[in-house]
Scaffold this motif. Structure first.
Motif, mmCIF file in Angstrom:
data_model
loop_
_atom_site.group_PDB
_atom_site.id
_atom_site.type_symbol
_atom_site.label_atom_id
_atom_site.label_comp_id
_atom_site.label_asym_id
_atom_site.label_seq_id
_atom_site.Cartn_x
_atom_site.Cartn_y
_atom_site.Cartn_z
ATOM 1 N N SER A 56 0.828 -1.215 0.000
ATOM 2 C CA SER A 56 0.000 0.000 0.000
ATOM 3 C C SER A 56 0.861 1.264 0.000
ATOM 4 O O SER A 56 0.511 2.258 -0.647
ATOM 5 N N VAL A 57 1.981 1.229 0.695
ATOM 6 C CA VAL A 57 2.880 2.382 0.759
ATOM 7 C C VAL A 57 3.538 2.602 -0.597
ATOM 8 O O VAL A 57 3.616 3.731 -1.099
ATOM 9 N N ILE A 58 3.999 1.518 -1.212
ATOM 10 C CA ILE A 58 4.639 1.639 -2.525
ATOM 11 C C ILE A 58 3.638 2.088 -3.572
ATOM 12 O O ILE A 58 3.950 2.939 -4.418
ATOM 13 N N GLU A 59 2.425 1.558 -3.531
ATOM 14 C CA GLU A 59 1.398 1.965 -4.502
ATOM 15 C C GLU A 59 1.099 3.460 -4.381
ATOM 16 O O GLU A 59 0.957 4.155 -5.392
ATOM 17 N N ALA A 60 0.991 3.963 -3.161
ATOM 18 C CA ALA A 60 0.712 5.389 -2.952
ATOM 19 C C ALA A 60 1.878 6.243 -3.467
ATOM 20 O O ALA A 60 1.657 7.258 -4.142
ATOM 21 N N LEU A 61 3.099 5.833 -3.164
ATOM 22 C CA LEU A 61 4.269 6.579 -3.634
ATOM 23 C C LEU A 61 4.371 6.530 -5.150
ATOM 24 O O LEU A 61 4.639 7.545 -5.801
ATOM 25 N N PHE A 62 4.125 5.367 -5.721
ATOM 26 C CA PHE A 62 4.228 5.233 -7.175
ATOM 27 C C PHE A 62 3.191 6.109 -7.874
ATOM 28 O O PHE A 62 3.476 6.716 -8.914
ATOM 29 N N LYS A 63 2.009 6.220 -7.310
ATOM 30 C CA LYS A 63 0.989 7.099 -7.878
ATOM 31 C C LYS A 63 1.481 8.546 -7.859
ATOM 32 O O LYS A 63 1.308 9.284 -8.838
ATOM 33 N N THR A 64 2.118 8.952 -6.774
ATOM 34 C CA THR A 64 2.681 10.301 -6.673
ATOM 35 C C THR A 64 3.770 10.513 -7.715
ATOM 36 O O THR A 64 3.815 11.557 -8.377
ATOM 37 N N ILE A 65 4.629 9.530 -7.874
ATOM 38 C CA ILE A 65 5.715 9.626 -8.856
ATOM 39 C C ILE A 65 5.151 9.756 -10.266
ATOM 40 O O ILE A 65 5.613 10.586 -11.058
ATOM 41 N N LYS A 66 4.145 8.955 -10.578
ATOM 42 C CA LYS A 66 3.542 9.007 -11.919
ATOM 43 C C LYS A 66 2.909 10.367 -12.211
ATOM 44 O O LYS A 66 2.877 10.806 -13.358
ATOM 45 N N ASN A 67 2.424 11.037 -11.173
ATOM 46 C CA ASN A 67 1.779 12.339 -11.347
ATOM 47 C C ASN A 67 2.746 13.513 -11.213
ATOM 48 O O ASN A 67 2.346 14.658 -11.410
ATOM 49 N N ASP A 68 4.001 13.235 -10.872
ATOM 50 C CA ASP A 68 5.020 14.279 -10.699
ATOM 51 C C ASP A 68 5.405 14.831 -12.073
ATOM 52 O O ASP A 68 5.844 14.089 -12.945
ATOM 53 N N LYS A 69 5.241 16.119 -12.267
ATOM 54 C CA LYS A 69 5.516 16.758 -13.562
ATOM 55 C C LYS A 69 6.993 16.728 -13.936
ATOM 56 O O LYS A 69 7.352 16.974 -15.082
ATOM 57 N N ARG A 70 7.874 16.407 -12.983
ATOM 58 C CA ARG A 70 9.309 16.320 -13.294
ATOM 59 C C ARG A 70 9.655 15.023 -14.008
ATOM 60 O O ARG A 70 10.767 14.869 -14.504
ATOM 61 N N HIS A 71 8.706 14.075 -14.066
ATOM 62 C CA HIS A 71 8.936 12.776 -14.690
ATOM 63 C C HIS A 71 7.897 12.500 -15.767
ATOM 64 O O HIS A 71 6.766 12.936 -15.673
ATOM 65 N N SER A 72 8.303 11.743 -16.760
ATOM 66 C CA SER A 72 7.373 11.238 -17.760
ATOM 67 C C SER A 72 7.783 9.808 -18.072
ATOM 68 O O SER A 72 8.807 9.325 -17.596
ATOM 69 N N ARG A 73 6.981 9.133 -18.847
ATOM 70 C CA ARG A 73 7.282 7.776 -19.275
ATOM 71 C C ARG A 73 7.674 6.887 -18.085
ATOM 72 O O ARG A 73 8.687 6.205 -18.113
#
Length: 140
Positions: A56-73
């Protein structure tokens, strides 16, 4: 507990200052949430990260990472249930892979010859596992 490895492409190259700020924040947050792992950066904008911890912690963090405008793909390369951590004492290990001794990592010269390192990583996930194992063995 799970282990997840993902690759992402930075919207623009990170400066040393930006990387240090990112790592400081990650290490603080990972201490609070019980995550461990390793972040590799190629100096050109490709990040490879392994995360270990409660799903659950990794899923929440990964969702944040995917939505972070500093990252794509942002793409998951590996995800599995684990009994024990591969990086138990590392709140967030870090290495710029261009500074690594890479002579013994299969495929690394191919990686460096690519114009698009991110695409190479996506099509050669075994290479990523070799890099992570190499880094871990050199820093234990």
């Amino acid at each position: 507990m799970i282990e997840m490895i993902y690759v992402s492409k930075a919207s623009s190259r990170f400066t040393e200052k930006e990387l240090k700020e990112l790592l400081a924040k990650a290490r603080t947050n990972n201490t609070k949430t019980g995550l461990t792992g390793l972040l590799l950066y190629d100096g050109q904008g490709t990040f490879i990260q392994v995360l270990e911890g409660e799903e659950s912690v990794i899923e929440a963090l990964f969702k944040t990472i995917k939505n972070d405008k500093r990252h794509s793909r942002v793409n998951v390369l590996w995800r599995k249930d684990i009994e024990e951590r591969g990086f138990p004492d590392w709140k967030m290990g870090y290495q710029n892979i261009l500074d690594m001794d890479t002579s013994t990592i299969m495929g690394f010269s191919d990686f460096l010859q690519q114009d698009k390192n991110h695409d190479y990583v996506l099509t050669n996930p075994g290479f990523v596992l070799n890099m992570l194992k190499h880094f871990k063995s050199k820093h234990q």
